[in-house]
Design a protein around this motif. Structure first.
Motif, PDB file in Angstrom:
ATOM      1  N   VAL A 199      -9.461   8.433 -10.759  1.00  0.00           N
ATOM      2  CA  VAL A 199      -9.958   9.525  -9.790  1.00  0.00           C
ATOM      3  C   VAL A 199     -10.832   8.788  -8.713  1.00  0.00           C
ATOM      4  O   VAL A 199     -11.499   9.585  -8.135  1.00  0.00           O
ATOM      5  CB  VAL A 199     -10.919  10.415 -10.748  1.00  0.00           C
ATOM      6  N   ASP A 200     -10.741   7.693  -8.643  1.00  0.00           N
ATOM      7  CA  ASP A 200     -11.411   6.984  -7.527  1.00  0.00           C
ATOM      8  C   ASP A 200     -10.810   7.366  -6.158  1.00  0.00           C
ATOM      9  O   ASP A 200      -9.580   7.097  -6.107  1.00  0.00           O
ATOM     10  CB  ASP A 200     -11.358   5.371  -7.788  1.00  0.00           C
ATOM     11  N   PRO A 201     -11.548   7.612  -5.261  1.00  0.00           N
ATOM     12  CA  PRO A 201     -10.924   8.097  -4.012  1.00  0.00           C
ATOM     13  C   PRO A 201     -10.123   7.090  -3.287  1.00  0.00           C
ATOM     14  O   PRO A 201      -9.306   7.289  -2.596  1.00  0.00           O
ATOM     15  CB  PRO A 201     -12.242   8.297  -3.200  1.00  0.00           C
ATOM     16  N   ARG A 202     -10.512   5.762  -3.396  1.00  0.00           N
ATOM     17  CA  ARG A 202      -9.665   4.526  -2.965  1.00  0.00           C
ATOM     18  C   ARG A 202      -8.357   4.588  -3.498  1.00  0.00           C
ATOM     19  O   ARG A 202      -7.408   3.901  -2.888  1.00  0.00           O
ATOM     20  CB  ARG A 202     -10.570   3.223  -3.268  1.00  0.00           C
ATOM     21  N   PHE A 203      -8.149   4.871  -4.773  1.00  0.00           N
ATOM     22  CA  PHE A 203      -6.759   4.872  -5.678  1.00  0.00           C
ATOM     23  C   PHE A 203      -6.032   6.158  -4.666  1.00  0.00           C
ATOM     24  O   PHE A 203      -4.773   5.848  -4.618  1.00  0.00           O
ATOM     25  CB  PHE A 203      -7.020   5.207  -6.940  1.00  0.00           C
ATOM     26  N   GLU A 204      -6.589   7.185  -4.728  1.00  0.00           N
ATOM     27  CA  GLU A 204      -5.782   8.458  -3.835  1.00  0.00           C
ATOM     28  C   GLU A 204      -5.580   7.889  -2.685  1.00  0.00           C
ATOM     29  O   GLU A 204      -4.347   8.289  -2.366  1.00  0.00           O
ATOM     30  CB  GLU A 204      -6.819   9.535  -3.977  1.00  0.00           C
ATOM     31  N   ALA A 205      -6.456   7.464  -1.900  1.00  0.00           N
ATOM     32  CA  ALA A 205      -6.215   6.961  -0.342  1.00  0.00           C
ATOM     33  C   ALA A 205      -5.054   6.040  -0.238  1.00  0.00           C
ATOM     34  O   ALA A 205      -4.064   5.895   0.850  1.00  0.00           O
ATOM     35  CB  ALA A 205      -7.281   6.499   0.181  1.00  0.00           C
ATOM     36  N   ALA A 206      -4.833   5.160  -1.272  1.00  0.00           N
ATOM     37  CA  ALA A 206      -3.922   3.885  -1.327  1.00  0.00           C
ATOM     38  C   ALA A 206      -2.369   4.443  -1.778  1.00  0.00           C
ATOM     39  O   ALA A 206      -1.469   3.867  -1.586  1.00  0.00           O
ATOM     40  CB  ALA A 206      -4.202   3.024  -1.996  1.00  0.00           C
ATOM     41  N   HIS A 207      -2.375   5.928  -2.106  1.00  0.00           N
ATOM     42  CA  HIS A 207      -1.196   6.234  -2.857  1.00  0.00           C
ATOM     43  C   HIS A 207      -0.033   6.192  -1.841  1.00  0.00           C
ATOM     44  O   HIS A 207       1.247   5.916  -2.283  1.00  0.00           O
ATOM     45  CB  HIS A 207      -1.306   7.649  -3.678  1.00  0.00           C
ATOM     46  N   PRO A 208      -0.259   6.741  -0.690  1.00  0.00           N
ATOM     47  CA  PRO A 208       0.847   6.705   0.221  1.00  0.00           C
ATOM     48  C   PRO A 208       1.437   5.572   0.400  1.00  0.00           C
ATOM     49  O   PRO A 208       2.853   5.598   0.741  1.00  0.00           O
ATOM     50  CB  PRO A 208       0.391   7.015   1.871  1.00  0.00           C
ATOM     51  N   ASP A 209       0.860   4.528   0.422  1.00  0.00           N
ATOM     52  CA  ASP A 209       1.429   3.158   0.546  1.00  0.00           C
ATOM     53  C   ASP A 209       2.345   2.838  -0.659  1.00  0.00           C
ATOM     54  O   ASP A 209       3.430   2.209  -0.293  1.00  0.00           O
ATOM     55  CB  ASP A 209       0.421   2.110   0.606  1.00  0.00           C
ATOM     56  N   LYS A 210       2.035   3.435  -2.062  1.00  0.00           N
ATOM     57  CA  LYS A 210       2.831   3.178  -3.284  1.00  0.00           C
ATOM     58  C   LYS A 210       4.104   3.877  -2.932  1.00  0.00           C
ATOM     59  O   LYS A 210       5.164   3.480  -3.272  1.00  0.00           O
ATOM     60  CB  LYS A 210       1.861   3.778  -4.294  1.00  0.00           C
ATOM     61  N   LEU A 211       3.945   4.972  -2.225  1.00  0.00           N
ATOM     62  CA  LEU A 211       5.222   5.970  -2.288  1.00  0.00           C
ATOM     63  C   LEU A 211       6.055   5.522  -1.237  1.00  0.00           C
ATOM     64  O   LEU A 211       7.213   5.533  -1.717  1.00  0.00           O
ATOM     65  CB  LEU A 211       4.894   7.355  -1.708  1.00  0.00           C
ATOM     66  N   ALA A 212       5.879   4.792  -0.125  1.00  0.00           N
ATOM     67  CA  ALA A 212       6.492   4.483   0.850  1.00  0.00           C
ATOM     68  C   ALA A 212       7.104   2.852   0.479  1.00  0.00           C
ATOM     69  O   ALA A 212       8.283   2.592   0.869  1.00  0.00           O
ATOM     70  CB  ALA A 212       5.657   4.239   2.068  1.00  0.00           C
ATOM     71  N   GLY A 213       6.406   2.313  -0.436  1.00  0.00           N
ATOM     72  CA  GLY A 213       7.023   1.015  -0.714  1.00  0.00           C
ATOM     73  C   GLY A 213       7.675   0.784  -1.943  1.00  0.00           C
ATOM     74  O   GLY A 213       8.081  -0.148  -2.371  1.00  0.00           O
ATOM     75  N   THR A 214       7.825   2.052  -2.642  1.00  0.00           N
ATOM     76  CA  THR A 214       8.525   2.090  -4.026  1.00  0.00           C
ATOM     77  C   THR A 214       9.727   2.860  -3.997  1.00  0.00           C
ATOM     78  O   THR A 214       9.449   4.132  -3.772  1.00  0.00           O
ATOM     79  CB  THR A 214       7.567   2.288  -5.034  1.00  0.00           C
ATOM     80  N   LEU A 215      10.866   2.591  -4.385  1.00  0.00           N
ATOM     81  CA  LEU A 215      12.070   3.477  -4.387  1.00  0.00           C
ATOM     82  C   LEU A 215      12.166   4.139  -5.828  1.00  0.00           C
ATOM     83  O   LEU A 215      12.670   5.245  -6.001  1.00  0.00           O
ATOM     84  CB  LEU A 215      13.432   2.622  -4.289  1.00  0.00           C
ATOM     85  N   ALA A 216      11.597   3.372  -6.907  1.00  0.00           N
ATOM     86  CA  ALA A 216      11.611   4.048  -8.224  1.00  0.00           C
ATOM     87  C   ALA A 216      10.738   3.190  -8.983  1.00  0.00           C
ATOM     88  O   ALA A 216      10.421   1.880  -8.720  1.00  0.00           O
ATOM     89  CB  ALA A 216      13.056   3.767  -8.870  1.00  0.00           C
ATOM     90  N   THR A 217      10.258   3.655 -10.094  1.00  0.00           N
ATOM     91  CA  THR A 217       8.881   3.162 -10.965  1.00  0.00           C
ATOM     92  C   THR A 217       8.814   3.886 -12.249  1.00  0.00           C
ATOM     93  O   THR A 217       9.214   5.136 -12.173  1.00  0.00           O
ATOM     94  CB  THR A 217       7.651   2.948 -10.050  1.00  0.00           C
ATOM     95  N   PHE A 218       8.483   3.140 -13.244  1.00  0.00           N
ATOM     96  CA  PHE A 218       7.963   4.156 -14.346  1.00  0.00           C
ATOM     97  C   PHE A 218       6.798   3.137 -15.124  1.00  0.00           C
ATOM     98  O   PHE A 218       6.685   1.823 -14.779  1.00  0.00           O
ATOM     99  CB  PHE A 218       8.861   4.521 -15.279  1.00  0.00           C
ATOM    100  N   SER A 219       5.772   3.694 -15.863  1.00  0.00           N
ATOM    101  CA  SER A 219       4.939   2.943 -16.678  1.00  0.00           C
ATOM    102  C   SER A 219       4.637   3.571 -17.806  1.00  0.00           C
ATOM    103  O   SER A 219       4.559   4.807 -17.879  1.00  0.00           O
ATOM    104  CB  SER A 219       3.868   2.558 -15.690  1.00  0.00           C
ATOM    105  N   PHE A 220       4.015   2.853 -18.859  1.00  0.00           N
ATOM    106  CA  PHE A 220       3.469   3.479 -19.924  1.00  0.00           C
ATOM    107  C   PHE A 220       2.607   2.479 -20.503  1.00  0.00           C
ATOM    108  O   PHE A 220       2.762   1.066 -20.561  1.00  0.00           O
ATOM    109  CB  PHE A 220       4.894   4.134 -20.964  1.00  0.00           C
ATOM    110  N   PRO A 221       1.547   3.054 -21.384  1.00  0.00           N
ATOM    111  CA  PRO A 221       0.396   2.168 -21.950  1.00  0.00           C
ATOM    112  C   PRO A 221       1.036   1.497 -23.368  1.00  0.00           C
ATOM    113  O   PRO A 221       1.956   2.117 -23.946  1.00  0.00           O
ATOM    114  CB  PRO A 221      -0.364   3.108 -22.363  1.00  0.00           C
ATOM    115  N   THR A 222       0.600   0.472 -23.587  1.00  0.00           N
ATOM    116  CA  THR A 222       1.076  -0.366 -24.847  1.00  0.00           C
ATOM    117  C   THR A 222       0.091  -0.743 -25.563  1.00  0.00           C
ATOM    118  O   THR A 222      -1.085  -1.250 -24.966  1.00  0.00           O
ATOM    119  CB  THR A 222       2.126  -1.673 -24.478  1.00  0.00           C
ATOM    120  N   MET A 223       0.298  -1.138 -26.950  1.00  0.00           N
ATOM    121  CA  MET A 223      -0.585  -1.721 -27.737  1.00  0.00           C
ATOM    122  C   MET A 223       0.192  -2.977 -28.297  1.00  0.00           C
ATOM    123  O   MET A 223       1.387  -2.971 -28.557  1.00  0.00           O
ATOM    124  CB  MET A 223      -1.168  -0.940 -28.719  1.00  0.00           C
ATOM    125  N   PRO A 224      -0.864  -4.101 -28.692  1.00  0.00           N
ATOM    126  CA  PRO A 224      -0.110  -5.184 -29.089  1.00  0.00           C
ATOM    127  C   PRO A 224       0.557  -5.055 -30.606  1.00  0.00           C
ATOM    128  O   PRO A 224      -0.074  -4.471 -31.525  1.00  0.00           O
ATOM    129  CB  PRO A 224      -1.246  -6.228 -29.174  1.00  0.00           C
TER     130      PRO A 224
END
Length: 211
Positions: free
Chosen positions: A156-181
């Motif tokens: 929810v940090d505004p800096r994260f939202e503001a940086a999102h266009p860079d992520k979209l333009a620089g990424t063709l595909a991605t996925f992520s998920f949380p993990t535990m050891p």
């Protein structure tokens, strides 16, 4: 050197380590229902997410156990020129992904997280079945989050939202998920930093004995 000097050296070392743990560990416990409702309300109308993603996020934070976790990320970076979301100039897409990382990482660290592992892919799938063909992944990463609360503070940090266009333009595909050891030899900062501080204190103690 007096005994007081020795106690001072080890006292300072202990204080440094305790200050680190005060920042690194989650002392606030699990998310409350009010906190969850507040975070979800802040995602209303956001352009950088989808209802499906918000629903998965809701399920994850409602199952909060108060522990830290590692987020697994895999990325296919855009290596071709694209329009810079800020200037409009044509730049390598991967440079925008790097700019996003430079904006994302300080926010991550401010919320008790840090990159744990970043690796560049150097070959195709060595073993795979029941999955789609390798689209050309370029980078994998593990990001440590102090807690699910801290993850939401970043989301929810505004800096994260503001940086999102860079992520979209620089990424063709991605996925992520949380993990535990489950198993492994990954040594986190709780151990290696504690050992490093103890080593510095021990060397300082030995040097002062010779004075």
């Amino acid at each position: 050197m007096t005994m007081v000097d020795g106690w001072l050296i080890w006292g300072v070392a202990a204080l440094v380590y305790l200050l680190f743990r005060a920042w690194y560990d989650n002392w606030r416990g699990k998310l409350t229902s009010d906190e969850i409702a507040h975070y979800l309300s802040l995602l209303d109308g956001r352009s950088d997410t989808t209802p499906e993603a918000v629903e998965r996020l809701r399920q994850f934070i409602e199952a909060d156990d108060g522990r830290d976790f590692l987020m697994f990320n895999i990325v296919k970076a855009n290596l071709t020129p694209v329009a810079d979301p800020v200037s409009g100039a044509m730049v390598p897409g991967v440079s925008l992904l790097q700019r996003y990382a430079r904006q994302f990482t300080p926010v991550l660290i401010a919320n008790g997280g840090h990159p744990a592992i970043i690796r560049r892919k150097i070959g195709g799938y060595m073993d795979s079945w029941g999955t789609e063909e390798d689209p050309g992944w370029t980078i994998i990463g593990l990001m440590r989050y102090r807690s699910r609360r801290d993850m939401m503070n970043l989301v929810v940090d505004p800096r994260f939202e503001a940086a999102h266009p860079d992520k979209l333009a620089g990424t063709l595909a991605t996925f992520s998920f949380p993990t535990m050891p489950m198993a492994g030899f990954y040594i986190g900062p709780r151990l290696w930093l504690g050992l490093a501080i103890a080593l510095v204190a021990a060397i300082t103690h030995l040097l002062t004995l010779t004075l």
